[in-house]
Design an enzyme around this catalytic site. Structure first.
Site, PDB file in Angstrom:
ATOM      1  N   SER A 236     -16.053 -51.530   0.562  1.00 36.44           N
ATOM      2  CA  SER A 236     -14.822 -52.513   1.300  1.00 36.44           C
ATOM      3  C   SER A 236     -15.436 -53.835   1.658  1.00 36.44           C
ATOM      4  CB  SER A 236     -14.460 -52.005   2.526  1.00 36.44           C
ATOM      5  OG  SER A 236     -13.645 -52.792   3.303  1.00 36.44           O
TER       6      SER A 236
ATOM      7  N   TRP B 244     -16.127 -55.831  -1.512  1.00 37.77           N
ATOM      8  CA  TRP B 244     -14.606 -56.144  -1.954  1.00 37.77           C
ATOM      9  C   TRP B 244     -14.292 -57.638  -1.348  1.00 37.77           C
ATOM     10  CZ3 TRP B 244     -10.083 -57.436   0.292  1.00 37.77           C
ATOM     11  CH2 TRP B 244      -8.987 -57.844  -0.661  1.00 37.77           C
ATOM     12  N   HIS B 245     -14.636 -57.681   0.007  1.00 40.72           N
ATOM     13  CA  HIS B 245     -14.315 -58.841   0.730  1.00 40.72           C
ATOM     14  C   HIS B 245     -14.964 -60.215   0.183  1.00 40.72           C
ATOM     15  CE1 HIS B 245     -12.315 -56.261   3.417  1.00 40.72           C
ATOM     16  NE2 HIS B 245     -11.657 -57.343   3.942  1.00 40.72           N
ATOM     17  N   GLY B 246     -16.270 -59.857  -0.149  1.00 34.41           N
ATOM     18  CA  GLY B 246     -17.213 -60.993  -0.870  1.00 34.41           C
ATOM     19  C   GLY B 246     -18.298 -60.569  -1.270  1.00 34.41           C
TER      20      GLY B 246
END
Length: 380
Positions: free
Chosen positions: A321, A324-326
Site C-alpha cells: 500500500s 502504491w501511493h508513491g
C-alpha cells in the site's frame, strides 16, 4: 484536465447536455468518447497505454469465460495480472528500483551504473490498473458475468469521473450501472445531490486544501529556516491539506458520476475522528483499503492464520500500500509504520484492555473516546 479547472467547468455542462439529448442507446458511446477526450487532454500517449490495458484485460476475460479447465482459467488470469501490473511496474517503479540498486552498491563502496527508462508517470495509472484487474479476478472467482462488448468494457475502464483519482471501483459494482445508462432520466433530486457533492468537494479542494498548501509549502521547502513549533504546526496543517485535497477530489468524482445516474463508492468517512488505526483504515481511502483486503490480504490468509504468517500478511499489505501511493522509500517507510501500528495494536489488545479496566477509563466514555481519537490522529 482537473475537476477544478476552467476547462472542465466548460466541458462538464456540455457533456451532461449532450448525454440527455442523445438517443438513450447511444449514450454509452458518447460517454466513452468523452472519457477518452478527458484522458487524452493530459497526454495522448497515455490514452494508448490505457487502451492496451483495456484490450488485454477484456480478451483475458473472454478466454477465462470460455476455458474448459481451471488450469486454463488460472493461466489467463495470471497473464492479465502479470501483463498489466508489469506495465504499472515499468512506468512507476522501474526507475525507482534501478536507482535503489545503484544506491545500494554505492553504499557498499562499489560502482554500478544501472539503466533508467525516464518514462513520465501516466496520470491515474495506479487507479485504473487496480480498477480494471478486478474484472478478471472476479470473473475467475465466478462473482460476475462476462462483458462481451469491448466498447462497453472500455467505458468501464475509462469512465472519466473516477479515472484519475478514484474511487477504485469494482467491476461488479460499476459495469452493471454503465450498462443501464440508457435508463437514466433527468431528475431534480439526483441533480441536487450531485451538485452538493461537487460543490462540497470544490470547497474542500480550493478553499481549504489549496489555501493551506501555501503555508505548508513555504515551511516544507525550507524547514531549517523555521523553529520546531512552526514545523509541527505545518505538519498538522498538512494533515488537513492532504485530507481535503484527496477527499475533495473524491467528492467531486461522486457528484459528477451522479449527474449520469452512476453511484460511485464512498471513499472517506471522517477518518481523523477514528478511535484506532484499524478504524482509520476502514474510513480513509476506503475503496483502496477494501481492495487490498479482498484481493491481497484475504488471499494471503487474512486473519485466519496466526503467528509469523499473520504478521507477514499484515506487513505485506501495508508495504505494498505504501509503494502504491508513491515510488520512493519514504512511502515504503510510511507503509511499514502503519503495519507496525496494526501489529502492535493486535498483539497488545489484552494488555491494553487490562490497563483500561484497572484505571477505570470506561467510567468516562466521552473523555476516553476523545483521548483515543487524539492518540490515533497523532499516530497518523
Amino acid at each position: 484536465m482537473l475537476f477544478n479547472s476552467f476547462e472542465f467547468m466548460i466541458l462538464l455542462p456540455f457533456v451532461v447536455l449532450v448525454f440527455f439529448l442523445l438517443p438513450p442507446r447511444h449514450r454509452w458511446i458518447f460517454m466513452l468518447a468523452a472519457s477518452y477526450v478527458f484522458y487524452a487532454s493530459y497526454k495522448v500517449e497515455y490514452l494508448i497505454l490505457m487502451m492496451v490495458t483495456t484490450v488485454t484485460i477484456w480478451y483475458s476475460g473472454l478466454r477465462i469465460n470460455s476455458a474448459s479447465t481451471d488450469r486454463a482459467k488460472k493461466a489467463w488470469l495470471v497473464f492479465s495480472l502479470v501483463f498489466n501490473f508489469g506495465i504499472l511496474f515499468v512506468y512507476k517503479y522501474a526507475d525507482f528500483a534501478s536507482d535503489s540498486v545503484q544506491q545500494f552498491f554505492t553504499w557498499l563502496g562499489a560502482s554500478l551504473n544501472t539503466p533508467t527508462l525516464g518514462f513520465l508517470l501516466p496520470v491515474g495509472i495506479s487507479f485504473y490498473t487496480f480498477h480494471s484487474v478486478t474484472y478478471t479476478i472476479d470473473l475467475y472467482r465466478g462473482k460476475m458475468s462476462l462483458e462481451p462488448n469491448l466498447g462497453r468494457f472500455a467505458l468501464f475502464v475509462s469512465f472519466f469521473p473516477q479515472l484519475v483519482a478514484g474511487p477504485i471501483e469494482r467491476a461488479d459494482h460499476l459495469l452493471p450501472q454503465l450498462n443501464r445508462l440508457d435508463k437514466v432520466r433527468v431528475g431534480y433530486n439526483r441533480f441536487t445531490e450531485a451538485f452538493k457533492w461537487i460543490l462540497w468537494g470544490l470547497f474542500k479542494k480550493i478553499v481549504i486544501a489549496d489555501r493551506i498548501a501555501i503555508a505548508v509549502n513555504q515551511v516544507y521547502s525550507a524547514p531549517d529556516n523555521y523553529h520546531g513549533l512552526t514545523v509541527v504546526i505545518a505538519t498538522y496543517l498538512f494533515a488537513v491539506q492532504i485530507y481535503c485535497d484527496f477527499s475533495g477530489y473524491s467528492d467531486m468524482a461522486i457528484g459528477v458520476a451522479k449527474l449520469f445516474g452512476v453511484d460511485l463508492l464512498d471513499n472517506f468517512r471522517r477518518p481523523y475522528f477514528s478511535k484506532s488505526i484499524p478504524e482509520f483504515w476502514r474510513r480513509w481511502h476506503m475503496s483502496l483499503s477494501t481492495w487490498f483486503r479482498d484481493y491481497l490480504y484475504i488471499p494471503l490468509g487474512g486473519n485466519r492464520v496466526q503467528g509469523f504468517r499473520y504478521a507477514f500478511n499484515m506487513a505485506a499489505v501495508f508495504l505494498v500500500s505504501g509503494l502504491w501511493h508513491g515510488a520512493s522509500w519514504t512511502f515504503f517507510i510510511w507503509g511499514a509504520l502503519h503495519a507496525t501500528y496494526m501489529l502492535v495494536g493486535h498483539y497488545t489488545t489484552g494488555f491494553r484492555e487490562r490497563v483500561v479496566d484497572r484505571l477505570g477509563l470506561e467510567r468516562y466514555p466521552a473523555a476516553y473516546r476523545w483521548f483515543r481519537t487524539f492518540v490515533t490522529f497523532n499516530l497518523v
